[in-house]
Scaffold this active site. Structure first.
Site, short mmCIF file in Angstrom:
data_model
loop_
_atom_site.label_atom_id
_atom_site.label_comp_id
_atom_site.label_asym_id
_atom_site.label_seq_id
_atom_site.Cartn_x
_atom_site.Cartn_y
_atom_site.Cartn_z
CD GLU A 1 -3.25 11.17 7.21
OE1 GLU A 1 -2.46 11.18 8.09
OE2 GLU A 1 -3.42 12.53 6.83
CD GLU B 1 1.25 10.15 6.98
OE1 GLU B 1 0.98 11.08 7.94
OE2 GLU B 1 0.73 10.14 5.62
#
Length: 379
Positions: free
Chosen positions: A184, A292
């Site tokens: 991320e 995710e």
């Protein structure tokens, strides 16, 4: 994964956009043009991936959690994964974690997990955090062993570390099938040196490229080199997501696949997800994965009110059954469920200062460590 960060850091989710150098020959390899490196393998069939992040599973089992299948029988965690038609697992790797806050994933731990995955004939996405702490849009923490290094030294550290990881995994005959360089990384990685400032990704891209190069150098040639993923978490904005990857490419950043996080309470609607995947496909012609996702089987402890499905076992199942066709029809290549084994955390989670266990409400196992119906939601 942002939801595990304390509340003050969770607020930074939407604001995320904003060792010493080794010998000269290693330094030269770490900074050489990527065009001189081996090309990644392209011949593997990644047509549609059903994946699950199993990073906590081994830690939980070592502390006495007995995971039970939907029939109530106790089985090894990765055996349950295989039996429910998952073909892939995702495993994070931390740099010198201290074992607290769910971060037990040092290299020995990950090597053991990949051996377990191989026994079950599961493919592996290796998630390199390059941090001792949770890395996400709100924080990209430089591990203590690398703190104080300048950009050039950090490039070498990333290269050396990554090459050693891949070398050790190959030595035990468990090479990863895909590698994520950073987690991320909307705002860069290895802050402050690798933070993206004023839209300048130059230093950041050099750091990620050091990791990409190391994966390629350590993998034994093009035929055995895994694709490298660059993974960000955007907030339901297709144009901004495409712009991020374009800017990354323009800064010299290399990647083979695209990973995005999608949690509906943070990242918009299915329609926005569809638009984002289609836009990424059109702009880059690279495989796009939802790296995710997760939703609640029980009421969340964070107070989120914009959860689009009932927070029940059936609602969790319905969410995943609805998500798969959205991603497939948009041209996505797969989905990884995050935090599947975050169950009975009182047995294994040491987290001073955390006042809730919201992640357990999104696991694929309930408070009795029994699989929820959603374990079949991606089938």
């Amino acid at each position: 994964m942002t939801a595990l960060i304390p509340p003050t850091l969770l607020l930074a989710l939407t604001a995320g956009l904003i060792s010493c150098a080794s010998s000269p020959d290693v330094q030269a390899r770490a900074t050489a043009p990527l065009s001189a490196q081996a090309s990644p393998a392209r011949d593997k069939d990644f047509a549609w991936i059903r994946g699950v992040d199993v990073s906590e599973a081994r830690d939980a089992e070592l502390h006495g959690v007995q995971f039970r299948d939907t029939d109530g029988k106790v089985r090894p965690a990765l055996k349950i994964v295989k039996d429910h038609k998952f073909g892939w697992v995702r495993v994070r790797l931390m740099v010198d974690p201290d074992g607290r806050y769910g971060l037990a994933q040092d290299l020995p731990y990950v090597k053991a997990m990949l051996l377990d995955a191989k026994k079950q004939n599961l493919h592996v996405l290796l998630d390199l955090h390059y941090s001792h702490w949770w890395a996400d849009p709100g924080g990209q923490w430089t591990p203590p062993r690398w703190q104080g290094q300048d950009a050039r030294a950090l490039e070498t550290s990333v290269y050396d570390y990554t090459r050693d990881v891949i070398t050790q995994l190959r030595a035990q005959d468990t090479p990863p099938d895909m590698v994520q360089v950073g987690n991320e990384i909307n705002g860069g990685m290895l802050w402050e040196v690798g933070r993206i400032r004023n839209d300048d990704m130059t230093t950041f891209a050099k750091l990620t490229n050091a990791g990409v190069r190391a994966v390629r150098d350590a993998s034994g040639g093009p035929a055995t080199t895994p694709p490298v993923m660059i993974h960000i978490a955007k907030i339901g904005d297709a144009a901004a997501t495409v712009a991020w990857y374009r800017a990354f490419q323009q800064a010299g950043g290399q990647f083979d696949t695209i990973g995005i996080s999608y949690y509906p309470m943070w990242h918009g609607s299915f329609a926005e997800l569809d638009e984002t995947i289609r836009a990424l496909n059109a702009a880059f012609a690279k495989p796009v994965y939802v790296a995710e996702t997760a939703l609640y089987w029980a009421p969340n402890e964070k107070g989120y009110t914009n959860v689009p499905y009932p927070q029940t076992p059936q609602g969790q199942l319905d969410y995943l059954r609805a998500l798969s066709p959205v991603v497939q029809h948009a041209g996505g290549h797969g989905i990884f469920y995050w935090g599947a084994f975050w169950s009975q955390s009182a047995k294994w989670l040491s987290a001073p200062g955390w006042t809730d266990d919201d992640a357990s409400r999104r696991a694929l196992f309930d408070d009795d460590a029994k699989a929820t119906p959603a374990i079949d939601g991606l089938n």
